[in-house]
Design an enzyme around this catalytic site. Structure first.
Site, PDB file in Angstrom:
ATOM      1  CE1 TYR A   1      46.912  73.766  40.367  1.00  0.00           C
ATOM      2  CE2 TYR A   1      47.126  76.159  40.388  1.00  0.00           C
ATOM      3  CZ  TYR A   1      47.698  74.907  40.362  1.00  0.00           C
ATOM      4  OH  TYR A   1      49.065  74.779  40.315  1.00  0.00           O
TER       5      TYR A   1
ATOM      6  CG  HIS B   1      43.250  70.408  46.225  1.00  0.00           C
ATOM      7  ND1 HIS B   1      42.888  69.631  47.309  1.00  0.00           N
ATOM      8  CD2 HIS B   1      44.538  70.784  46.463  1.00  0.00           C
ATOM      9  CE1 HIS B   1      43.918  69.545  48.147  1.00  0.00           C
ATOM     10  NE2 HIS B   1      44.918  70.233  47.663  1.00  0.00           N
TER      11      HIS B   1
ATOM     12  CG  ASN C   1      50.034  72.923  50.376  1.00  0.00           C
ATOM     13  OD1 ASN C   1      48.916  72.409  50.309  1.00  0.00           O
ATOM     14  ND2 ASN C   1      51.093  72.386  49.822  1.00  0.00           N
TER      15      ASN C   1
ATOM     16  CG  ASP D   1      40.050  68.690  48.682  1.00  0.00           C
ATOM     17  OD1 ASP D   1      40.342  69.811  49.138  1.00  0.00           O
ATOM     18  OD2 ASP D   1      40.908  67.832  48.419  1.00  0.00           O
TER      19      ASP D   1
ATOM     20  CG  ASN E   1      49.659  69.168  52.821  1.00  0.00           C
ATOM     21  OD1 ASN E   1      49.939  68.585  53.862  1.00  0.00           O
ATOM     22  ND2 ASN E   1      50.143  68.793  51.650  1.00  0.00           N
TER      23      ASN E   1
END
Length: 195
Positions: A14, A19, A66, A91, A112
């Site tokens: 990631y 994100h 999350n 973000d 989230n």
């Protein structure tokens, strides 16, 4: 002490995705103020230091986006900090790439990570810096979009936004959020290369 939490997802998979812009601003702060963010505590990578005369804890939750609230709640409890002493960086798809928006409170707006933080803190009243990552193209799934990387033109804007995000944090903690909002909420940019 201020707790400055940048949101993102752990693991190399990631790294540098839309994100993970919160992590990128924390990295910028860590470099600018010589703060080592390698301690493993509060389900996060963290590091204590001083920014413009104020003690801070930089936090990169490793819980996945999350569940960010678990890490942040743990850090606030440990340092007996109030939500107003927290700054969350994350973000925002409703802002153009590189655009910053500072707020002192507000809803999750469909994010989230923020939803989970609000659930764990029991309040929407905590300062945050939204970093624009651009609107999702109609043909793309939201999850795929926020986990995508920036185009070359966007990346130049984002690198500038990460520096400005770090400057905004410093201004918020030493000169107040109003001053930071007046300066950073007005800047608009457009990526030249959207490819």
């Amino acid at each position: 002490m201020y707790i400055i939490a940048g949101l993102g997802n752990p693991t190399k998979e990631y790294d540098k995705t839309r994100h993970n812009v919160g992590f990128a601003v924390i990295d910028e702060l860590a470099q600018s103020y010589h703060i080592d963010v390698s301690d493993k505590k509060h389900r996060a990578y963290c590091g204590k230091g001083v920014i413009e005369g104020q003690k801070v804890l930089l936090l990169k939750p490793q819980t996945f986006m999350n569940l960010s609230g678990e890490s942040i709640r743990s850090a606030l409890d440990y340092y007996k900090a109030e939500p107003k002493e927290l700054i969350v960086i994350y973000d925002d798809i409703s802002l153009a790439p590189g655009q910053l928006r500072i707020r002192l409170k507000g809803s999750a707006g469909g994010h989230n990570g923020i939803k989970n933080i609000i659930a764990h803190l029991g309040t929407q009243e905590f300062p945050r810096i939204k970093v624009g990552v651009g609107e999702k193209p109609s043909r793309m799934d939201l999850k795929d979009y926020v986990l995508s990387r920036f185009s070359k033109g966007e990346q130049e804007l984002m690198d500038e936004a990460f520096r400005e995000g770090a400057q905004a944090v410093a201004m918020m903690i030493c000169q107040g959020a109003d001053r930071a909002m007046n300066l950073f909420n007005t800047k608009k940019r457009v990526a030249e290369d959207q490819s």
